[in-house]
Design a protein around this motif. Structure first.
Motif, PDB file in Angstrom:
ATOM      1  N   HIS A  54       4.761   9.328  -6.925  1.00  0.00           N
ATOM      2  CA  HIS A  54       4.400   8.139  -6.162  1.00  0.00           C
ATOM      3  C   HIS A  54       5.622   7.643  -5.401  1.00  0.00           C
ATOM      4  O   HIS A  54       6.738   8.088  -5.666  1.00  0.00           O
ATOM      5  N   MET A  55       5.391   6.729  -4.469  1.00  0.00           N
ATOM      6  CA  MET A  55       6.459   6.150  -3.663  1.00  0.00           C
ATOM      7  C   MET A  55       6.243   4.645  -3.573  1.00  0.00           C
ATOM      8  O   MET A  55       5.114   4.190  -3.380  1.00  0.00           O
ATOM      9  N   TYR A  56       7.346   3.889  -3.699  1.00  0.00           N
ATOM     10  CA  TYR A  56       7.257   2.436  -3.670  1.00  0.00           C
ATOM     11  C   TYR A  56       8.259   1.862  -2.675  1.00  0.00           C
ATOM     12  O   TYR A  56       9.292   2.474  -2.367  1.00  0.00           O
ATOM     13  N   LEU A  57       7.973   0.660  -2.214  1.00  0.00           N
ATOM     14  CA  LEU A  57       8.926  -0.166  -1.496  1.00  0.00           C
ATOM     15  C   LEU A  57       9.447  -1.217  -2.454  1.00  0.00           C
ATOM     16  O   LEU A  57       8.675  -1.895  -3.141  1.00  0.00           O
ATOM     17  N   ASN A  58      10.770  -1.331  -2.534  1.00  0.00           N
ATOM     18  CA  ASN A  58      11.433  -2.285  -3.428  1.00  0.00           C
ATOM     19  C   ASN A  58      11.062  -2.095  -4.895  1.00  0.00           C
ATOM     20  O   ASN A  58      11.131  -3.037  -5.699  1.00  0.00           O
ATOM     21  N   GLY A  59      10.667  -0.888  -5.247  1.00  0.00           N
ATOM     22  CA  GLY A  59      10.467  -0.537  -6.646  1.00  0.00           C
ATOM     23  C   GLY A  59       9.207  -1.086  -7.275  1.00  0.00           C
ATOM     24  O   GLY A  59       9.062  -1.037  -8.494  1.00  0.00           O
ATOM     25  N   VAL A  60       8.271  -1.608  -6.471  1.00  0.00           N
ATOM     26  CA  VAL A  60       7.051  -2.189  -7.046  1.00  0.00           C
ATOM     27  C   VAL A  60       5.838  -1.716  -6.257  1.00  0.00           C
ATOM     28  O   VAL A  60       5.940  -1.387  -5.069  1.00  0.00           O
ATOM     29  N   PRO A  61       4.673  -1.694  -6.865  1.00  0.00           N
ATOM     30  CA  PRO A  61       3.466  -1.239  -6.171  1.00  0.00           C
ATOM     31  C   PRO A  61       2.916  -2.286  -5.217  1.00  0.00           C
ATOM     32  O   PRO A  61       3.326  -3.450  -5.215  1.00  0.00           O
ATOM     33  N   TYR A  62       1.961  -1.882  -4.424  1.00  0.00           N
ATOM     34  CA  TYR A  62       1.328  -2.761  -3.445  1.00  0.00           C
ATOM     35  C   TYR A  62       0.672  -3.964  -4.109  1.00  0.00           C
ATOM     36  O   TYR A  62       0.676  -5.079  -3.556  1.00  0.00           O
ATOM     37  N   THR A  63       0.128  -3.770  -5.293  1.00  0.00           N
ATOM     38  CA  THR A  63      -0.644  -4.827  -5.948  1.00  0.00           C
ATOM     39  C   THR A  63       0.219  -5.895  -6.613  1.00  0.00           C
ATOM     40  O   THR A  63      -0.311  -6.904  -7.078  1.00  0.00           O
ATOM     41  N   ASP A  64       1.536  -5.709  -6.670  1.00  0.00           N
ATOM     42  CA  ASP A  64       2.406  -6.760  -7.206  1.00  0.00           C
ATOM     43  C   ASP A  64       2.437  -7.961  -6.253  1.00  0.00           C
ATOM     44  O   ASP A  64       2.163  -7.821  -5.061  1.00  0.00           O
ATOM     45  N   PRO A  65       2.784  -9.145  -6.767  1.00  0.00           N
ATOM     46  CA  PRO A  65       2.778 -10.350  -5.924  1.00  0.00           C
ATOM     47  C   PRO A  65       3.693 -10.234  -4.714  1.00  0.00           C
ATOM     48  O   PRO A  65       4.655  -9.446  -4.691  1.00  0.00           O
TER      49      PRO A  65
END
Length: 594
Positions: A431-442
């Motif tokens: 998987h790949m994330y931006l800023n180490g968190v998934p899309y569903t995080d706040p």
């Protein structure tokens, strides 16, 4: 490492085709032998045009009212290829095309579009159900939602990835409100495109052909430029790649790049057939004069590095949705997925009666350092022998009155880090994330309307160039610099987050400036120094963007307000526009505040 990953994927593609795995695939149908398709036998088509405005008495322009559906239909990609089942946009099933109709809007005149979903219960392509996807709607149909890329509109009309709906609204996403969208078109003239944006399904829905071009026109500002105009000399070129089975059906891997690591996801989709305006390797008859081509890369992951045979050059007049201040000539240029290059080509200088548009970008991009990219044909221009009078011109200046980027206007600096996570002991990404968190995080980014921000975009993936797209805003690229001792910096940024969640993600504490010291500064191409909405972030670099959260034509120091409430609705997003990355899950929500 990249080369091995790609070769491994090819082997798995063939194996999956032989096994006929996944919904939407016909059992036992082999992959198409692409070498058997003759190039340049189909003429480049023009897509139907839908007028995004109405005309009242005495020629007064009024808001346009359109109903555009998503249909399960068939499309002929090549003379010798059986008809292909696709999902396509159109005013009706009978008129649906690949790509969809070109919408021509007028600056300052709203376009109202009601998007209708007529798709079947099951998809024609397999998709990864392990992703944070829109899902099947409990078997009620294929979820879709349309985003106008480059459009400046309220977030309820922006095509939020969780605002999806199925046929007959049997199921809807958590942010769904209405299928009726309003596009104010109160933005500079330029090139946009519309496409599906359903979370976890974007790559398969666009691969199924849910995409189309959109123009914002401003005759008062554009006509004096004297650029090539009219349907014959001003054309949209929509490029993408596809794989097919021998029966003509679209092919997408159903088993994933490595099913032992991830059940279905493949990091990038690449097809062996290059398609322009819905035809494989088409041709276009041209006169010996200037033509304008609005070139969109609508591929999932393929970059195009475009050039013309015979030494002809391009003259860039626009990049993404905004005109340049002045023309920029190039012999070749790189176009990332979702990027738009607005260019003029003068065929009066053609030495031969045939000119080939070609690409030599590696797949994946940028590839291994020692990899020699293959040159592939895109399409051919058949040039008339007889010279003719050309009433068009190439002005010295285009639209130089847009504000010049000034980093001093930024009210805040943000650090946006791109991460890739792989199964321990392998180089296979999961998987790949931006800023180490998934899309569903706040939400963690809440820009203030009427301000500009500096975004330091940090690409900590080893080998991928990521085209970053920001909804609503435009940005200017100030510089791009290479990181030194990147593994050390990455280890600090990821902290203990080997599983891909959380981590330190603190660029300042990890000494970003120290790791930039002595690093190479990459030249931003001249044609990409204007205002854009997509930029290619090289691996192991930091790109500094001045992101503008106010109308482009609003003078600095004014109110900076958009002509609608930017705080209402589900909000906006920013993401990598390699569709396979966006779906898994390189996208983050963004809420604009006042």
């Amino acid at each position: 490492m990249v080369k091995g990953r790609f070769l491994g994927m090819c082997v798995l593609l063939v194996a999956a085709a032989a096994a006929g795995e996944g919904k939407g695939e016909r059992q036992g149908v082999p992959l198409l032998d692409v070498g058997r398709l003759e190039k340049f036998v189909d003429e480049l088509p023009d897509m139907p045009v839908l007028r995004g405005y109405g005309v009242a008495e005495r020629g007064r322009l009024i808001a346009g009212e359109l109903i555009i559906g998503m249909y399960d239909t068939i499309w002929k990609f090549h003379r010798d290829l059986p008809a292909t089942r696709v999902f396509a946009y159109g005013a009706s099933r009978e008129t649906a095309t690949v790509p969809g109709p070109t919408i021509v809007a007028m600056k300052g005149v709203p376009t109202h579009v009601t998007w209708t979903n007529h798709l079947p219960p099951d998809h024609i392509l397999p998709w990864d159900r392990s992703l944070a996807a829109a899902g099947l709607g409990n078997g009620t149909g294929v979820p879709t939602v349309t985003h106008l890329h480059g459009g400046v509109q309220q977030s309820s009309s922006d095509g939020n990835s969780m605002a999806w709906f199925t046929s007959g609204f049997a199921a809807t996403g958590p942010h769904f409100s209405s299928p009726a969208y309003e596009y104010p078109n109160q933005q500079p003239p330029g090139n946009l495109w519309y496409h599906d944006h359903a979370m976890g399904l974007t790559r398969v829905n666009i691969l199924a052909s849910l995409l189309g071009a959109y123009r914002v026109s401003d005759p008062a500002a554009e006509a004096p430029l004297g650029l090539p105009s009219g349907e014959e000399f001003d054309r949209n070129l929509v490029l993408f790649d596809r794989d097919f089975k021998s029966d003509g059906s679209l092919f997408m891997n159903a088993t994933g790049n490595n099913p032992k690591v991830h059940p279905q996801w493949q990091p990038e989709y690449f097809g062996a057939v290059i398609v322009a305006n819905g035809k494989a390797w088409p041709f276009l008859r041209v006169r010996r004069r200037r033509y304008r081509f609005r070139i969109l890369n609508a591929s999932n992951a393929r970059f195009f590095r475009l050039s013309l045979s015979g030494g002809l050059r391009f003259v860039h007049v626009g990049s993404d949705s905004v005109y340049l201040a002045r023309p920029v000539p190039t012999k070749e240029f790189l176009l990332a997925p979702s990027e738009i290059a607005d260019v003029v080509v003068d065929f009066a200088g053609a030495k031969d009666d045939a000119v080939t548009l070609r690409s030599n970008a590696p797949t994946p991009y940028p590839g291994d350092l020692d990899e020699k990219a293959e040159t592939v044909a895109v399409m051919k221009f058949l040039v008339a022998r007889k010279p003719e009078h050309d009433p068009s011109t190439m002005p010295a200046a285009l639209m130089p009155w847009y504000p010049k980027p000034d980093a001093r206007e930024a009210v805040v600096t943000r650090h946006i880090a791109m991460y890739k996570y792989a199964k321990k002991g392998t180089d296979e990404p999961t998987h790949m994330y931006l800023n180490g968190v998934p899309y569903t995080d706040p939400v963690t980014e809440s820009p203030r309307e009427g301000t500009s921000e500096l975004w330091e975009v940090i690409n900590l993936t080893d080998d991928d160039n990521h085209p970053l797209h920001v909804h609503l805003a435009v940005f200017a690229v100030l510089r791009q610099r290479s990181l030194q001792r990147v593994n050390e910096f990455r280890d600090c940024m990821q902290g203990s987050a080997s599983s891909g969640a959380g981590g330190r993600n603190d660029a300042l504490a990890c000494g970003m400036q120290r790791h930039l010291a002595g690093g190479r500064t990459h030249v931003v191409p001249r044609q990409e120094r204007g205002w854009k909405n997509v930029f290619k972030v090289r691996p192991s670099t930091v790109a500094t963007l001045l992101v503008r959260f106010m109308p482009l034509e609003e003078p600095s120091g004014k109110s900076g307000r958009f002509p609608f409430d930017v705080t209402a609705g589900p909000g906006y997003v920013y993401h990598c526009h390699i569709l396979d990355h966006e779906d898994n899950e390189m996208m983050r929500p963004m809420k604009i505040v006042r």
